[in-house]
Design a protein around this motif. Structure first.
Motif, PDB file in Angstrom:
ATOM      1  N   GLY A   1      -2.642  15.493  -1.988  1.00  0.00           N
ATOM      2  CA  GLY A   1      -3.917  15.292  -1.295  1.00  0.00           C
ATOM      3  C   GLY A   1      -4.364  13.847  -1.320  1.00  0.00           C
ATOM      4  O   GLY A   1      -4.880  13.330  -0.328  1.00  0.00           O
ATOM      5  N   GLU A   2      -4.160  13.172  -2.459  1.00  0.00           N
ATOM      6  CA  GLU A   2      -4.514  11.754  -2.560  1.00  0.00           C
ATOM      7  C   GLU A   2      -3.636  10.913  -1.638  1.00  0.00           C
ATOM      8  O   GLU A   2      -4.112   9.958  -1.015  1.00  0.00           O
ATOM      9  N   ARG A   3      -2.343  11.256  -1.558  1.00  0.00           N
ATOM     10  CA  ARG A   3      -1.450  10.519  -0.665  1.00  0.00           C
ATOM     11  C   ARG A   3      -1.876  10.694   0.788  1.00  0.00           C
ATOM     12  O   ARG A   3      -1.894   9.728   1.559  1.00  0.00           O
ATOM     13  N   ARG A   4      -2.220  11.938   1.152  1.00  0.00           N
ATOM     14  CA  ARG A   4      -2.639  12.203   2.530  1.00  0.00           C
ATOM     15  C   ARG A   4      -3.923  11.448   2.859  1.00  0.00           C
ATOM     16  O   ARG A   4      -4.058  10.884   3.946  1.00  0.00           O
ATOM     17  N   LYS A   5      -4.864  11.417   1.917  1.00  0.00           N
ATOM     18  CA  LYS A   5      -6.126  10.709   2.145  1.00  0.00           C
ATOM     19  C   LYS A   5      -5.900   9.214   2.315  1.00  0.00           C
ATOM     20  O   LYS A   5      -6.490   8.565   3.185  1.00  0.00           O
ATOM     21  N   ALA A   6      -5.027   8.638   1.497  1.00  0.00           N
ATOM     22  CA  ALA A   6      -4.732   7.203   1.588  1.00  0.00           C
ATOM     23  C   ALA A   6      -4.064   6.867   2.908  1.00  0.00           C
ATOM     24  O   ALA A   6      -4.417   5.880   3.572  1.00  0.00           O
ATOM     25  N   PHE A   7      -3.096   7.688   3.304  1.00  0.00           N
ATOM     26  CA  PHE A   7      -2.417   7.446   4.576  1.00  0.00           C
ATOM     27  C   PHE A   7      -3.378   7.584   5.757  1.00  0.00           C
ATOM     28  O   PHE A   7      -3.273   6.856   6.743  1.00  0.00           O
ATOM     29  N   SER A   8      -4.327   8.518   5.670  1.00  0.00           N
ATOM     30  CA  SER A   8      -5.257   8.745   6.783  1.00  0.00           C
ATOM     31  C   SER A   8      -6.175   7.562   7.019  1.00  0.00           C
ATOM     32  O   SER A   8      -6.655   7.346   8.140  1.00  0.00           O
ATOM     33  N   THR A   9      -6.450   6.774   5.970  1.00  0.00           N
ATOM     34  CA  THR A   9      -7.297   5.586   6.153  1.00  0.00           C
ATOM     35  C   THR A   9      -6.496   4.380   6.637  1.00  0.00           C
ATOM     36  O   THR A   9      -7.064   3.429   7.172  1.00  0.00           O
TER      37      THR A   9
ATOM     38  N   ILE B   1       0.839  -1.206   0.000  1.00  0.00           N
ATOM     39  CA  ILE B   1       0.000   0.000   0.000  1.00  0.00           C
ATOM     40  C   ILE B   1       0.870   1.250   0.000  1.00  0.00           C
ATOM     41  O   ILE B   1       0.671   2.170  -0.810  1.00  0.00           O
ATOM     42  N   PHE B   2       1.860   1.291   0.882  1.00  0.00           N
ATOM     43  CA  PHE B   2       2.698   2.485   0.987  1.00  0.00           C
ATOM     44  C   PHE B   2       3.533   2.696  -0.273  1.00  0.00           C
ATOM     45  O   PHE B   2       3.757   3.832  -0.702  1.00  0.00           O
TER      46      PHE B   2
END
Length: 312
Positions: A230-238, A219-220
């Motif tokens: 923004g997409e990276r931040r959203k993915a990491f937040s989940t 995933i990472f």
């Protein structure tokens, strides 16, 4: 054995025999218990009534919340009772039931967390195939398989524990019945029990943890290739909340069940047990709701809907 009596009931331990500390411990446990019930009930309610959250991710989160409410209800009410009252006794039947249910919920929790990691892996690494792979039938099958696996695992270990004879003492050095504490009280040969516990935990918990780690490595590596910050931040937040929950739960379980049995139990053992029996159910709603924008938005929508219906 000569000069020994068969145990007919067990005595659970408190963290302290000082009355003021007993009240404090009971209040802390009760506060965590009520917070856990309210937080998980909120997640169940929101993910059930908000159609925007009818996705596999929130389906498993709802299942995890229901499981956590059951999990913490097995140990905390009895613990509060022994903290506040003089009676520390628990019958053998109650003790067996407690062990069975704790092991069932613990194994189901590990499997649910593993499925949730797989869900995040498919959603981020294979988004086009996500609806096909994580279809409703698959989600239901995985949920039932997790519960069924927990039932088999709990049945084997509970039966294997209570085939032993207990005649050394009846004082369980825990605030609830667990297998390592009971093994220390047995006057039977516990080698088979220890070997089965070690290897079954290694296979099930170890393989699940390895699967989760590999899922998040992929995933990472995929997220870091996203061009949009923004997409990276959203993915990491989940993903990060899930990693925190998995780390706390698996580490504390391994520290209790994978270490060699000792005849000198300490308060530290009881504190470690808190981290796998109480802390994960308590943390899950905090981590998944406070850090999850979709759940917070769904709560606002439901509150507005309720407020609007009341005004009419």
């Amino acid at each position: 054995m000569p000069n020994s009596t068969t145990v007919t009931e067990f005595l659970l331990m408190r963290f302290s025999d000082v009355w003021e500390l007993r009240v404090l411990h009971a209040m802390l446990f009760l506060l965590m218990y009520l917070s856990t019930l309210l937080g998980n009930l909120l997640i169940v309610t929101v993910t059930t009534f908000d159609k925007n959250l009818h996705t596999p991710m929130y389906f498993f989160l709802r299942n995890l919340s229901v499981l956590d409410m059951c999990y913490i209800s097995i140990t905390v009410p009895k613990a509060c009772t022994i903290f506040l009252f003089d009676n520390r006794a628990i019958s053998i039947v109650e003790c067996a039931a407690q062990i069975f249910l704790v092991v069932l919920c613990a194994i189901a929790e590990v499997l649910f967390l593993t499925i949730m990691a797989y869900d995040r892996y498919v959603a981020i690494c294979h988004p086009l195939h996500y609806p096909v792979i994580m279809n409703p039938r698959f989600c239901i099958q995985m949920t039932l398989a997790s519960i069924f696996s927990g039932l088999i695992y709990a049945s084997v270990h509970t039966g294997n524990t209570f085939r032993l004879s207990f005649c050394h003492s009846n004082v369980v050095h825990q605030f609830f019945c667990d297998i390592p504490s009971l093994l220390k009280l047995s006057c039977s040969d516990i080698l088979i029990n220890v070997v089965i516990i070690f290897f079954s935990a290694l296979v099930i918990v170890g393989s699940c943890f390895f699967f989760i780690i590999m899922s998040y490595v992929r995933i990472f590596s995929a997220v870091l290739k996203f061009p949009n910050v923004g997409e990276r931040r959203k993915a990491f937040s989940t993903c990060i909340p899930h990693i925190i929950v998995v780390t706390v739960f698996v580490t504390s379980v391994n520290s209790v069940y994978m270490k060699p049995t000792s005849n000198s139990p300490t308060v530290q053992d009881m504190i470690i047990s808190v981290f796998y029996s109480i802390v994960p159910p308590f943390l899950n709603p905090i981590i998944y709701s406070l850090r999850n924008k979709q759940i917070k938005d769904a709560v606002r929508r439901i509150m507005r809907r309720i407020f609007y219906s009341e005004k009419q």
